[in-house]
Motif scaffolding. Structure first.
Motif, short mmCIF file in Angstrom:
data_model
loop_
_atom_site.label_atom_id
_atom_site.label_comp_id
_atom_site.label_asym_id
_atom_site.label_seq_id
_atom_site.Cartn_x
_atom_site.Cartn_y
_atom_site.Cartn_z
N ILE A 178 0.82 -1.20 0.00
CA ILE A 178 0.00 0.00 0.00
C ILE A 178 0.86 1.26 0.00
CG2 ILE A 178 -1.84 1.24 1.23
CD1 ILE A 178 -2.57 -1.58 0.08
N LEU A 179 2.00 1.21 0.66
CA LEU A 179 2.83 2.40 0.84
C LEU A 179 4.28 1.98 0.98
CD1 LEU A 179 2.48 5.51 1.44
CD2 LEU A 179 2.33 4.90 3.84
N ARG A 180 5.17 2.76 0.39
CA ARG A 180 6.63 2.56 0.55
C ARG A 180 7.25 3.90 0.92
NH1 ARG A 180 8.98 -2.10 -1.66
NH2 ARG A 180 7.57 -3.32 -2.95
N TRP A 181 8.20 3.84 1.84
CA TRP A 181 9.01 5.02 2.16
C TRP A 181 10.32 4.52 2.74
CZ3 TRP A 181 5.59 2.99 5.49
CH2 TRP A 181 5.87 2.97 6.84
N GLY A 182 11.41 5.14 2.33
CA GLY A 182 12.73 4.71 2.80
C GLY A 182 12.85 3.20 2.67
N PRO A 183 13.30 2.54 3.74
CA PRO A 183 13.46 1.08 3.68
C PRO A 183 12.19 0.31 4.02
CG PRO A 183 14.26 1.86 5.77
CD PRO A 183 13.84 3.10 4.98
N TYR A 184 11.06 1.01 4.19
CA TYR A 184 9.84 0.40 4.70
C TYR A 184 8.83 0.10 3.59
CZ TYR A 184 11.80 2.38 8.92
OH TYR A 184 12.65 2.72 9.92
N ARG A 185 8.09 -0.98 3.82
CA ARG A 185 6.99 -1.36 2.94
C ARG A 185 5.79 -1.66 3.83
NH1 ARG A 185 5.00 -6.35 0.66
NH2 ARG A 185 6.55 -7.50 1.85
N ALA A 186 4.68 -0.97 3.58
CA ALA A 186 3.44 -1.18 4.32
C ALA A 186 2.48 -1.99 3.45
CB ALA A 186 2.81 0.16 4.70
N PHE A 187 1.90 -3.04 4.03
CA PHE A 187 1.09 -3.96 3.24
C PHE A 187 0.04 -4.65 4.10
CE2 PHE A 187 4.66 -6.23 4.99
CZ PHE A 187 4.14 -7.44 5.39
N PHE A 188 -0.90 -5.32 3.41
CA PHE A 188 -1.90 -6.17 4.05
C PHE A 188 -1.62 -7.61 3.70
CE2 PHE A 188 -4.79 -2.53 2.62
CZ PHE A 188 -4.67 -1.83 3.81
N TYR A 189 -1.98 -8.51 4.59
CA TYR A 189 -2.09 -9.93 4.25
C TYR A 189 -3.54 -10.13 3.81
CZ TYR A 189 2.45 -11.12 6.26
OH TYR A 189 3.79 -11.22 6.52
N SER A 190 -3.75 -10.69 2.67
CA SER A 190 -5.09 -10.79 2.11
C SER A 190 -6.03 -11.71 2.88
CB SER A 190 -5.01 -11.26 0.65
OG SER A 190 -4.46 -10.24 -0.14
N SER B 200 10.76 -4.13 7.04
CA SER B 200 12.04 -3.58 6.61
C SER B 200 13.09 -4.63 6.92
CB SER B 200 12.35 -2.27 7.34
OG SER B 200 13.62 -1.77 6.95
N ALA B 201 13.84 -5.04 5.89
CA ALA B 201 14.83 -6.12 6.05
C ALA B 201 14.14 -7.33 6.67
CB ALA B 201 16.02 -5.65 6.85
N ASP B 202 14.64 -7.82 7.81
CA ASP B 202 14.05 -9.00 8.46
C ASP B 202 13.07 -8.64 9.57
OD1 ASP B 202 15.51 -10.73 6.86
OD2 ASP B 202 17.19 -10.83 8.26
N PHE B 203 12.75 -7.37 9.72
CA PHE B 203 11.84 -6.92 10.77
C PHE B 203 10.44 -6.72 10.21
CE2 PHE B 203 15.64 -4.45 12.71
CZ PHE B 203 16.20 -5.62 13.15
N GLU B 204 9.45 -7.02 11.05
CA GLU B 204 8.06 -6.78 10.67
C GLU B 204 7.25 -6.41 11.91
OE1 GLU B 204 4.25 -9.15 8.81
OE2 GLU B 204 6.26 -9.71 8.10
N ALA B 205 6.31 -5.50 11.72
CA ALA B 205 5.40 -5.11 12.81
C ALA B 205 4.00 -4.93 12.23
CB ALA B 205 5.87 -3.83 13.49
N LYS B 206 3.03 -5.08 13.10
CA LYS B 206 1.61 -4.95 12.74
C LYS B 206 1.03 -3.82 13.58
CE LYS B 206 -2.59 -7.81 13.02
NZ LYS B 206 -3.04 -9.17 13.31
N PHE B 207 0.29 -2.92 12.92
CA PHE B 207 -0.25 -1.73 13.58
C PHE B 207 -1.75 -1.63 13.37
CE2 PHE B 207 4.09 -0.99 12.32
CZ PHE B 207 4.67 -0.41 13.44
N TRP B 208 -2.49 -1.39 14.45
CA TRP B 208 -3.93 -1.17 14.37
C TRP B 208 -4.15 0.24 13.86
CZ3 TRP B 208 -5.91 -5.63 14.52
CH2 TRP B 208 -5.51 -6.59 15.44
N LEU B 209 -4.91 0.39 12.79
CA LEU B 209 -5.13 1.71 12.21
C LEU B 209 -5.96 2.61 13.12
CD1 LEU B 209 -5.73 0.81 8.45
CD2 LEU B 209 -3.65 1.69 9.53
N HIS C 164 0.69 -3.97 8.07
CA HIS C 164 1.98 -4.56 8.41
C HIS C 164 3.07 -3.70 7.80
CE1 HIS C 164 0.45 -8.50 9.87
NE2 HIS C 164 -0.57 -8.16 9.11
N VAL C 165 4.16 -3.54 8.50
CA VAL C 165 5.31 -2.81 7.96
C VAL C 165 6.51 -3.73 8.07
CG1 VAL C 165 6.83 -0.82 8.25
CG2 VAL C 165 4.36 -0.55 8.57
#
Length: 84
Positions: free
Chosen positions: A4-16, A29-38, A26-27
């Motif tokens: 949905i969104l990219r900035w710097g080293p980050y990629r924001a996405f949904f799992y379908s 970057s490299a081997d890190f991932e986090a999930k955020f409640w909108l 979900h965001v």
């Protein structure tokens, strides 16, 4: 897993397959991932974190700040993708 969104080293996405959960992003970057409640992005950074696999606290704060500035866009993309 639409991006949905990219900035710097980050990629924001949904799992379908997660449309039965409240809107979140979900965001990764490299081997890190986090999930955020909108719906919690307007409160403290730690309240919006549903899961964190590797990001240090200061980076979570920066990610939440960025997501917060795009919250309406992210939420509209959630509803467009999941139809709810």
């Amino acid at each position: 897993m639409p991006t949905i969104l990219r900035w710097g080293p980050y990629r924001a996405f949904f799992y379908s397959n997660e449309g039965n959960e409240p809107p979140h992003i979900h965001v990764r970057s490299a081997d890190f991932e986090a999930k955020f409640w909108l719906h919690d992005l307007s409160v403290a950074a730690n309240a919006s974190v549903a899961a964190n696999a590797g990001f240090p606290a200061h980076e979570i704060v920066a990610i939440v700040r960025h997501l917060r500035s795009h919250r309406d866009f992210l939420e509209s993309k959630w509803h467009e993708h999941f139809g709810n």
